[in-house]
Design a protein around this motif. Structure first.
Motif, PDB file in Angstrom:
ATOM      1  N   THR A   1      64.370  62.379  71.648  1.00  0.00           N
ATOM      2  CA  THR A   1      62.937  62.118  71.808  1.00  0.00           C
ATOM      3  C   THR A   1      62.174  62.956  70.791  1.00  0.00           C
ATOM      4  OG1 THR A   1      62.490  63.920  73.373  1.00  0.00           O
ATOM      5  CG2 THR A   1      63.216  61.810  74.306  1.00  0.00           C
ATOM      6  N   CYS A   2      60.975  62.504  70.467  1.00  0.00           N
ATOM      7  CA  CYS A   2      60.113  63.282  69.596  1.00  0.00           C
ATOM      8  C   CYS A   2      58.663  62.906  69.885  1.00  0.00           C
ATOM      9  CB  CYS A   2      60.446  63.024  68.123  1.00  0.00           C
ATOM     10  SG  CYS A   2      59.592  64.148  66.990  1.00  0.00           S
ATOM     11  N   ASN A   3      57.855  63.909  70.134  1.00  0.00           N
ATOM     12  CA  ASN A   3      56.422  63.721  70.345  1.00  0.00           C
ATOM     13  C   ASN A   3      55.685  64.483  69.256  1.00  0.00           C
ATOM     14  OD1 ASN A   3      56.383  62.202  72.886  1.00  0.00           O
ATOM     15  ND2 ASN A   3      57.366  64.040  73.686  1.00  0.00           N
ATOM     16  N   TYR A   4      54.759  63.785  68.595  1.00  0.00           N
ATOM     17  CA  TYR A   4      54.057  64.330  67.444  1.00  0.00           C
ATOM     18  C   TYR A   4      52.738  64.955  67.882  1.00  0.00           C
ATOM     19  CZ  TYR A   4      57.551  61.183  65.700  1.00  0.00           C
ATOM     20  OH  TYR A   4      58.738  60.553  65.488  1.00  0.00           O
ATOM     21  N   LYS A   5      52.468  66.152  67.365  1.00  0.00           N
ATOM     22  CA  LYS A   5      51.278  66.901  67.766  1.00  0.00           C
ATOM     23  C   LYS A   5      50.312  67.148  66.613  1.00  0.00           C
ATOM     24  CE  LYS A   5      53.082  67.604  71.877  1.00  0.00           C
ATOM     25  NZ  LYS A   5      52.520  66.946  73.057  1.00  0.00           N
ATOM     26  N   HIS A   6      50.865  67.473  65.434  1.00  0.00           N
ATOM     27  CA  HIS A   6      50.033  67.853  64.292  1.00  0.00           C
ATOM     28  C   HIS A   6      50.818  67.513  63.026  1.00  0.00           C
ATOM     29  CE1 HIS A   6      48.084  70.633  61.421  1.00  0.00           C
ATOM     30  NE2 HIS A   6      47.034  70.528  62.202  1.00  0.00           N
ATOM     31  N   SER A   7      50.155  66.991  62.028  1.00  0.00           N
ATOM     32  CA  SER A   7      50.853  66.541  60.817  1.00  0.00           C
ATOM     33  C   SER A   7      51.297  67.699  59.930  1.00  0.00           C
ATOM     34  CB  SER A   7      49.937  65.623  60.004  1.00  0.00           C
ATOM     35  OG  SER A   7      49.605  64.482  60.743  1.00  0.00           O
ATOM     36  N   LEU A   8      52.477  67.522  59.358  1.00  0.00           N
ATOM     37  CA  LEU A   8      52.956  68.393  58.289  1.00  0.00           C
ATOM     38  C   LEU A   8      52.719  67.684  56.967  1.00  0.00           C
ATOM     39  CD1 LEU A   8      56.382  69.695  59.652  1.00  0.00           C
ATOM     40  CD2 LEU A   8      54.508  71.127  58.823  1.00  0.00           C
ATOM     41  N   ARG A   9      52.502  68.457  55.904  1.00  0.00           N
ATOM     42  CA  ARG A   9      52.232  67.886  54.593  1.00  0.00           C
ATOM     43  C   ARG A   9      53.180  68.480  53.539  1.00  0.00           C
ATOM     44  NH1 ARG A   9      47.591  65.040  54.628  1.00  0.00           N
ATOM     45  NH2 ARG A   9      46.246  65.299  56.428  1.00  0.00           N
ATOM     46  N   PHE A  10      53.302  67.751  52.439  1.00  0.00           N
ATOM     47  CA  PHE A  10      54.132  68.202  51.326  1.00  0.00           C
ATOM     48  C   PHE A  10      53.768  69.630  50.931  1.00  0.00           C
ATOM     49  CE2 PHE A  10      54.307  68.644  46.613  1.00  0.00           C
ATOM     50  CZ  PHE A  10      55.676  68.807  46.515  1.00  0.00           C
ATOM     51  N   GLY A  11      54.803  70.451  50.736  1.00  0.00           N
ATOM     52  CA  GLY A  11      54.617  71.822  50.286  1.00  0.00           C
ATOM     53  C   GLY A  11      54.451  72.835  51.398  1.00  0.00           C
ATOM     54  N   GLN A  12      54.096  72.370  52.594  1.00  0.00           N
ATOM     55  CA  GLN A  12      54.024  73.310  53.710  1.00  0.00           C
ATOM     56  C   GLN A  12      55.444  73.713  54.111  1.00  0.00           C
ATOM     57  OE1 GLN A  12      51.595  70.929  56.487  1.00  0.00           O
ATOM     58  NE2 GLN A  12      50.021  72.529  56.291  1.00  0.00           N
ATOM     59  N   HIS A  13      55.538  74.780  54.846  1.00  0.00           N
ATOM     60  CA  HIS A  13      56.833  75.246  55.330  1.00  0.00           C
ATOM     61  C   HIS A  13      56.905  75.028  56.829  1.00  0.00           C
ATOM     62  CE1 HIS A  13      56.393  77.214  51.457  1.00  0.00           C
ATOM     63  NE2 HIS A  13      57.711  77.186  51.414  1.00  0.00           N
ATOM     64  N   LEU A  14      58.087  74.639  57.287  1.00  0.00           N
ATOM     65  CA  LEU A  14      58.273  74.377  58.704  1.00  0.00           C
ATOM     66  C   LEU A  14      59.296  75.334  59.285  1.00  0.00           C
ATOM     67  CD1 LEU A  14      61.148  72.500  59.340  1.00  0.00           C
ATOM     68  CD2 LEU A  14      59.876  71.078  57.748  1.00  0.00           C
ATOM     69  N   ALA A  15      59.163  75.582  60.559  1.00  0.00           N
ATOM     70  CA  ALA A  15      60.134  76.380  61.313  1.00  0.00           C
ATOM     71  C   ALA A  15      60.486  75.574  62.553  1.00  0.00           C
ATOM     72  CB  ALA A  15      59.552  77.732  61.712  1.00  0.00           C
ATOM     73  N   VAL A  16      61.779  75.469  62.827  1.00  0.00           N
ATOM     74  CA  VAL A  16      62.226  74.735  64.013  1.00  0.00           C
ATOM     75  C   VAL A  16      62.929  75.716  64.943  1.00  0.00           C
ATOM     76  CG1 VAL A  16      63.520  72.771  64.910  1.00  0.00           C
ATOM     77  CG2 VAL A  16      62.580  72.670  62.583  1.00  0.00           C
ATOM     78  N   TYR A  17      62.440  75.748  66.176  1.00  0.00           N
ATOM     79  CA  TYR A  17      62.998  76.592  67.226  1.00  0.00           C
ATOM     80  C   TYR A  17      63.809  75.697  68.156  1.00  0.00           C
ATOM     81  CZ  TYR A  17      59.621  79.939  65.479  1.00  0.00           C
ATOM     82  OH  TYR A  17      58.910  80.787  64.676  1.00  0.00           O
ATOM     83  N   SER A  18      65.123  75.866  68.127  1.00  0.00           N
ATOM     84  CA  SER A  18      66.027  75.070  68.960  1.00  0.00           C
ATOM     85  C   SER A  18      66.450  75.899  70.159  1.00  0.00           C
ATOM     86  CB  SER A  18      67.280  74.683  68.164  1.00  0.00           C
ATOM     87  OG  SER A  18      66.930  74.053  66.949  1.00  0.00           O
ATOM     88  N   THR A  19      66.504  75.254  71.315  1.00  0.00           N
ATOM     89  CA  THR A  19      66.879  75.935  72.548  1.00  0.00           C
ATOM     90  C   THR A  19      67.783  75.034  73.375  1.00  0.00           C
ATOM     91  OG1 THR A  19      64.700  76.983  72.577  1.00  0.00           O
ATOM     92  CG2 THR A  19      65.961  77.077  74.610  1.00  0.00           C
ATOM     93  N   ILE A  20      68.830  75.603  73.922  1.00  0.00           N
ATOM     94  CA  ILE A  20      69.673  74.846  74.855  1.00  0.00           C
ATOM     95  C   ILE A  20      68.936  74.792  76.189  1.00  0.00           C
ATOM     96  CG2 ILE A  20      71.846  74.794  76.139  1.00  0.00           C
ATOM     97  CD1 ILE A  20      73.163  76.173  73.735  1.00  0.00           C
ATOM     98  N   THR A  21      68.695  73.590  76.671  1.00  0.00           N
ATOM     99  CA  THR A  21      67.996  73.424  77.948  1.00  0.00           C
ATOM    100  C   THR A  21      68.948  73.037  79.079  1.00  0.00           C
ATOM    101  OG1 THR A  21      67.463  71.143  77.344  1.00  0.00           O
ATOM    102  CG2 THR A  21      65.785  72.829  76.902  1.00  0.00           C
TER     103      THR A  21
END
Length: 143
Positions: free
Chosen positions: A61-81
């Protein structure tokens, strides 16, 4: 266990004419983050596959909240649920590093199989790997 989030820059080819990341690319980001997360907790995909363990995706599943744009940096926090030795579920938070905006949240569900895609309980066949997953349920992220 303390780990760092998966981070990288948004690539040009991931954006569309509106100059934002196309929705389908968030799924790729979650997969990249899952592979990174598994390495960081000590049970990387390469190691699992060498031992004859596969981890197919059952759902995402994926729910979108705010747009990312070219050149920005992303961080993904993964958690075992959820983890029971047979199934594994993870949640993901994708954030923009520059302003910490929450860009997307998602989940993925998996089961453990052998190389012939026959389901297996790793807690029975691979107790040392089972211990890694149990320990990783308490993962914390460094700031």
């Amino acid at each position: 266990m303390r780990i760092t989030p998966y981070t990288r820059m948004v690539f040009y080819h991931e954006t569309d004419r509106m100059d934002i990341v196309n929705h389908s690319n968030y799924i790729h980001m979650m997969e990249e983050a899952r592979v990174d997360f598994m390495d960081k907790i000590g049970v990387g995909y390469e190691r699992m596959e060498q031992q004859g363990i596969m981890l197919p995706v059952l759902g995402i599943t994926c729910n979108y909240k705010h747009s990312l744009r070219f050149g920005q940096h992303l961080a993904v926090y993964s958690t075992i649920t959820k983890y029971n030795g047979f199934k594994l579920e993870l949640s993901y938070e994708i954030r923009c590093v520059e302003d910490n905006a929450l860009c997307a949240v998602g989940t993925s569900a998996h089961c453990f199989t052998d190389t012939k895609i026959k389901p297996m309980r790793i807690m029975d066949k691979f107790p040392e790997m089972h211990a890694f997953f149990q320990k990783a349920m308490d993962v914390e992220y460094e700031s």
